[in-house]
Scaffold this motif. Structure first.
Motif, short mmCIF file in Angstrom:
data_model
loop_
_atom_site.label_atom_id
_atom_site.label_comp_id
_atom_site.label_asym_id
_atom_site.label_seq_id
_atom_site.Cartn_x
_atom_site.Cartn_y
_atom_site.Cartn_z
N UNK A 114 0.78 -1.19 0.00
CA UNK A 114 -0.06 -0.13 -0.09
C UNK A 114 0.92 1.43 0.14
N UNK A 115 1.87 1.35 0.68
CA UNK A 115 3.08 2.34 0.77
C UNK A 115 3.64 2.63 -0.48
N UNK A 116 3.72 1.49 -0.99
CA UNK A 116 4.56 1.55 -2.48
C UNK A 116 3.58 2.16 -3.45
N UNK A 117 2.23 1.94 -3.48
CA UNK A 117 1.30 2.65 -4.39
C UNK A 117 1.11 4.12 -4.08
N UNK A 118 0.93 4.45 -2.61
CA UNK A 118 0.77 5.64 -2.38
C UNK A 118 2.34 6.60 -2.68
N UNK A 119 3.33 6.13 -2.12
CA UNK A 119 4.48 6.74 -2.51
C UNK A 119 4.92 7.06 -3.92
N UNK A 120 4.47 6.07 -4.85
CA UNK A 120 4.58 6.21 -6.38
C UNK A 120 3.87 7.47 -6.73
N UNK A 121 2.53 7.59 -6.24
CA UNK A 121 1.69 8.84 -6.69
C UNK A 121 2.44 10.12 -5.95
N UNK A 122 2.92 9.88 -4.71
CA UNK A 122 3.63 11.11 -4.08
C UNK A 122 4.70 11.48 -5.01
N UNK A 123 5.58 10.45 -5.56
CA UNK A 123 6.73 11.12 -6.09
C UNK A 123 6.40 11.73 -7.41
N UNK A 124 5.25 11.19 -8.05
CA UNK A 124 5.13 11.76 -9.44
C UNK A 124 4.50 13.08 -9.10
N UNK A 125 3.65 13.33 -8.12
CA UNK A 125 3.00 14.63 -7.91
C UNK A 125 4.18 15.58 -7.29
N UNK A 126 5.41 15.21 -6.66
CA UNK A 126 6.11 15.96 -6.19
C UNK A 126 6.90 16.40 -7.53
N UNK A 127 7.31 15.50 -8.28
CA UNK A 127 7.84 15.77 -9.76
C UNK A 127 7.28 16.84 -10.54
N UNK A 128 5.96 16.85 -10.20
CA UNK A 128 5.09 17.90 -11.10
C UNK A 128 5.00 19.26 -10.22
N UNK A 129 5.57 19.42 -9.12
CA UNK A 129 5.59 20.50 -8.36
C UNK A 129 4.47 20.72 -7.48
N UNK A 130 3.39 19.68 -7.64
CA UNK A 130 1.87 19.86 -6.83
C UNK A 130 2.11 19.52 -5.44
N UNK A 131 2.92 18.76 -4.94
CA UNK A 131 3.19 18.32 -3.40
C UNK A 131 4.61 18.67 -3.12
N UNK A 132 4.69 18.94 -1.77
CA UNK A 132 5.98 19.25 -1.25
C UNK A 132 6.23 18.43 0.03
N UNK A 133 5.30 17.89 0.78
CA UNK A 133 5.57 17.23 1.91
C UNK A 133 4.41 16.13 2.36
N UNK A 134 4.78 15.22 3.16
CA UNK A 134 3.77 14.40 3.73
C UNK A 134 4.09 14.08 5.05
N UNK A 135 2.70 13.43 6.00
CA UNK A 135 2.91 12.87 6.94
C UNK A 135 1.96 11.55 7.18
N UNK A 136 2.44 10.71 8.04
CA UNK A 136 1.78 9.41 8.26
C UNK A 136 1.35 9.43 9.66
N UNK A 137 0.03 9.02 9.92
CA UNK A 137 -0.24 8.91 11.23
C UNK A 137 -1.11 7.68 11.41
N UNK A 138 -0.68 6.84 12.32
CA UNK A 138 -1.28 5.41 12.68
C UNK A 138 -2.16 5.77 13.98
N UNK A 139 -3.39 5.61 13.75
CA UNK A 139 -4.17 5.66 15.09
C UNK A 139 -5.03 3.95 15.27
N UNK A 140 -5.78 4.25 16.37
CA UNK A 140 -6.21 2.85 16.95
C UNK A 140 -7.35 2.36 15.60
N UNK A 141 -8.21 3.61 14.94
CA UNK A 141 -9.31 3.15 14.09
C UNK A 141 -8.76 3.42 12.58
#
Length: 133
Positions: free
Chosen positions: A43-70
């Motif tokens: 799942x992280x591979x799929x998400x980070x692939x999209x993230x890398x593409x969007x960073x390359x296009x200049x759309x996104x700059x940063x990310x955060x991952x949160x893990x909660x009980x729910x």
């Protein structure tokens, strides 16, 4: 038969019960901290692939991952000091109903929801536009 170990000749039969306590198993399970929901490696591979593409296009700059009980949340930012532009959420409680995966925008509106992550992430695919010559 007893639960105590066999005694050798000359050993005493007294057993120290001061260190043994009885714990209700149901109460123990309720008080135990639940394991947080996490993204699996694929799942992280799929998400980070999209993230890398969007960073390359200049759309996104940063990310955060949160893990909660729910749920587990992958948030993406245009600038690190702002609210997240999008949140990719995994909520296992919704897996049997609407699907465990969803993409939520900055306003809290769910853009896409589904049972599998790949089709949900298609919301970030840009449609090709016809360019006049």
């Amino acid at each position: 038969m007893t639960d105590t170990p066999d005694l050798r000749r000359g050993d005493s039969r007294s057993v120290d019960n001061s260190s043994s306590t009885v714990v209700d198993l149901k109460e123990y399970k309720q008080n135990k901290d639940p394991v947080p929901v996490t993204f699996h490696r694929r799942e992280l591979d799929q998400i980070l692939w999209i993230y890398g593409r969007m960073v390359g296009e200049g759309e996104w700059k940063d990310y955060a991952i949160d893990h909660t009980k729910e749920k587990a949340v992958f948030s993406v930012f245009k600038r690190s000091g702002e609210m997240p532009l999008f949140r990719i959420e995994k909520n296992p409680k919704l897996a049997a109903k609407q699907g465990a995966y969803s993409v939520v925008n900055v306003n809290g509106m769910i853009l896409k929801r589904g049972h599998e992550l790949g089709p949900v992430l298609k919301v970030f695919d840009k449609a090709l536009k016809l360019v006049d010559k």
